[in-house]
Structures are given as structure tokens and as C-alpha cells.
Design a protein around this motif. Structure first.
Motif, PDB file in Angstrom:
ATOM      1  N   ASP A 158      -7.697  -5.910  63.745  1.00 50.63           N
ATOM      2  CA  ASP A 158      -7.644  -5.632  62.307  1.00 50.63           C
ATOM      3  C   ASP A 158      -6.961  -6.764  61.553  1.00 50.63           C
ATOM      4  N   ARG A 159      -6.310  -7.662  62.294  1.00 53.19           N
ATOM      5  CA  ARG A 159      -5.585  -8.761  61.655  1.00 53.19           C
ATOM      6  C   ARG A 159      -6.256 -10.116  61.877  1.00 53.19           C
ATOM      7  N   VAL A 160      -7.042 -10.238  62.938  1.00 54.26           N
ATOM      8  CA  VAL A 160      -7.670 -11.514  63.268  1.00 54.26           C
ATOM      9  C   VAL A 160      -9.086 -11.567  62.691  1.00 54.26           C
ATOM     10  N   ARG A 161      -9.399 -12.615  61.947  1.00 52.92           N
ATOM     11  CA  ARG A 161     -10.760 -12.783  61.415  1.00 52.92           C
ATOM     12  C   ARG A 161     -11.591 -13.542  62.444  1.00 52.92           C
TER      13      ARG A 161
ATOM     14  N   ALA B  23       0.409  -7.581  69.040  1.00 54.52           N
ATOM     15  CA  ALA B  23       0.163  -7.460  67.598  1.00 54.52           C
ATOM     16  C   ALA B  23      -0.511  -8.698  67.030  1.00 54.52           C
ATOM     17  N   GLN B  24      -0.248  -9.855  67.616  1.00 55.82           N
ATOM     18  CA  GLN B  24      -0.853 -11.087  67.130  1.00 55.82           C
ATOM     19  C   GLN B  24      -2.371 -11.089  67.311  1.00 55.82           C
ATOM     20  N   TYR B  25      -2.863 -10.287  68.251  1.00 53.58           N
ATOM     21  CA  TYR B  25      -4.303 -10.267  68.537  1.00 53.58           C
ATOM     22  C   TYR B  25      -4.930  -8.916  68.200  1.00 53.58           C
ATOM     23  N   ASP B  26      -4.323  -8.206  67.258  1.00 53.59           N
ATOM     24  CA  ASP B  26      -4.903  -6.980  66.731  1.00 53.59           C
ATOM     25  C   ASP B  26      -6.175  -7.347  65.967  1.00 53.59           C
TER      26      ASP B  26
END
Length: 221
Positions: A43-46, A38-41
Motif C-alpha cells: 500500500d506504500r510502494v508504487r 513496513a518499508q515493503y508494504d
């Protein structure tokens, strides 16, 4: 110092507890793997726009993209591996403890749980317990027998959904409603590891109940 030999019902109890401990370790590892993915999704990482020049490459690489995507792929592979391990450990716990209960209620005295394993370490389900353990007679006076029956029913639903989804997936053509049914069945089947673990927890308690007579005979011969 002479080591005291434990009675068979103590080593059998230890064996079932060890299967449960293995299942809990695998569940914890799976949760950690899911959190890491989840930390490297994306949709979450710019992703940053910086590029580098590499001689011979026409399109300049973006090192942040490369790192994040590589990490994400590796972590996803780890998660998939953890899911297989968690499922196998949960099934081993459930099947193994059910095997022990049946032996004890049959008057046998197994010193430990017996499980068959493939060359790769996968579980071989005993034929008498496939596809899931039967309703176990002899537990009527156990206070959690109704909960045990519900846990078995839930496990059965997950297992049956997986079989149904596999049967649909093998067809050359699926109608729209069949494709929908297959995805719905797969969603239910995803819960099999949790269902098997919940069954195993109650089965371990049931084993303690089944062993009450053996303990009483040992303590008061």
C-alpha cells in the motif's frame, strides 16, 4: 592470576540479568523486523510498469513487482521468526526469574537460573509455574509488590485469552458471536510477550529484594 569465585547470589543475579538482556535484544530485533516489513508494504510502494521478456514465458514479468514481493515475503518470514524468538525470550525471562525468587524465598541457594529446553531450544515451563507463576508470598514488604501483582494479572489475561482462542479455533463450527470473540481474544493474546517481559522486569527487582538477607549474612557473617 587467580579468578575470584563469586558468591551464589551474585551469579544468580547475573543469570537473571542475562535473561533480561536476551529478551531486550530479541525485542529490538523484532522492532527492526517490523520496520523492515513496513518499508515493503504494497500500500506504500508504487510498483513500476516496466516489463522484461523471458523466452518461453507468455506473460512478460515485471521485475519491480517480483523484487518487491520477494523482499516482502522474505522480510515477513523474518518478522514471524523474530516474534517467536521475542516471545520465547520474554517467557524465559519471566519464568526463570520467578523460579529463582521461589527458590531463594524457600531458603535455597541456586547459583544460577535453571530452565528446561526442548531439543529445538524452546522453553519447557516448569510445572510449578504453569500456566503462569503463582502469587509469590514473602514479598509483602517490597515497595513494588502491588505493581508486580498487576503485571502478573495482565500476563494472566493474555495467557487466558490465548487459551480461549485456541479452544474456539478447535471447534468445527463457530457462530458469528463466537468468531468475533475468538478474534478479540487473539488480539489480547498478542500482548503476551510484552506482558511477560514487563513481569520479568519487576521479577528481577523482586529477586534483588529477596536476596537482601543473603547479602547481609554474607557481608556480616
Amino acid at each position: 592470576m587467580t579468578r575470584t569465585t563469586l558468591p551464589w547470589f551474585e551469579t544468580l543475579t547475573d543469570s537473571a540479568y542475562a535473561l533480561g538482556a536476551a529478551a531486550r535484544e530479541a525485542r529490538t530485533a523484532l522492532q527492526a523486523a517490523k520496520a523492515a516489513v513496513a518499508q515493503y508494504d504494497l500500500d506504500r510502494v508504487r510498483l513500476l510498469d516496466g516489463e522484461i521478456t523471458v523466452p518461453g514465458l507468455f506473460t512478460p514479468p515485471r521485475p519491480h513487482d517480483r523484487a518487491v514481493m520477494g523482499i516482502g515475503k522474505t522480510l515477513q518470514e523474518c518478522r514471524n521468526r523474530m516474534e517467536r524468538l521475542a516471545t520465547d525470550a520474554a517467557l524465559s525471562y519471566a519464568y526463570g526469574t520467578a523460579w529463582a525468587i521461589l527458590r531463594v524465598l524457600d531458603g535455597q541457594e541456586p547459583p544460577r537460573v535453571e530452565l528446561g529446553l526442548t531439543a529445538e531450544g524452546g522453553l519447557i515451563i516448569p510445572a510449578e509455574l504453569a500456566p503462569i507463576p503463582p502469587v509469590i508470598a514473602g514479598l509483602d514488604r517490597w515497595c513494588d509488590n502491588a505493581k508486580f501483582a498487576k503485571a502478573r494479572e495482565r500476563w494472566w489475561e493474555c495467557d487466558s485469552a490465548g487459551e480461549y482462542a485456541s479452544a474456539l479455533d478447535e471447534q468445527e463450527y463457530l457462530a458469528d458471536h463466537e468468531a468475533t470473540e475468538m478474534h478479540q481474544a487473539l488480539d489480547v493474546a498478542q500482548g503476551e510477550a510484552d506482558a511477560a517481559y514487563a513481569y520479568g522486569v519487576l521479577a528481577e527487582s523482586a529477586l534483588h529484594f529477596a536476596l537482601l538477607g543473603a547479602r547481609a549474612r554474607h557481608n556480616h557473617p
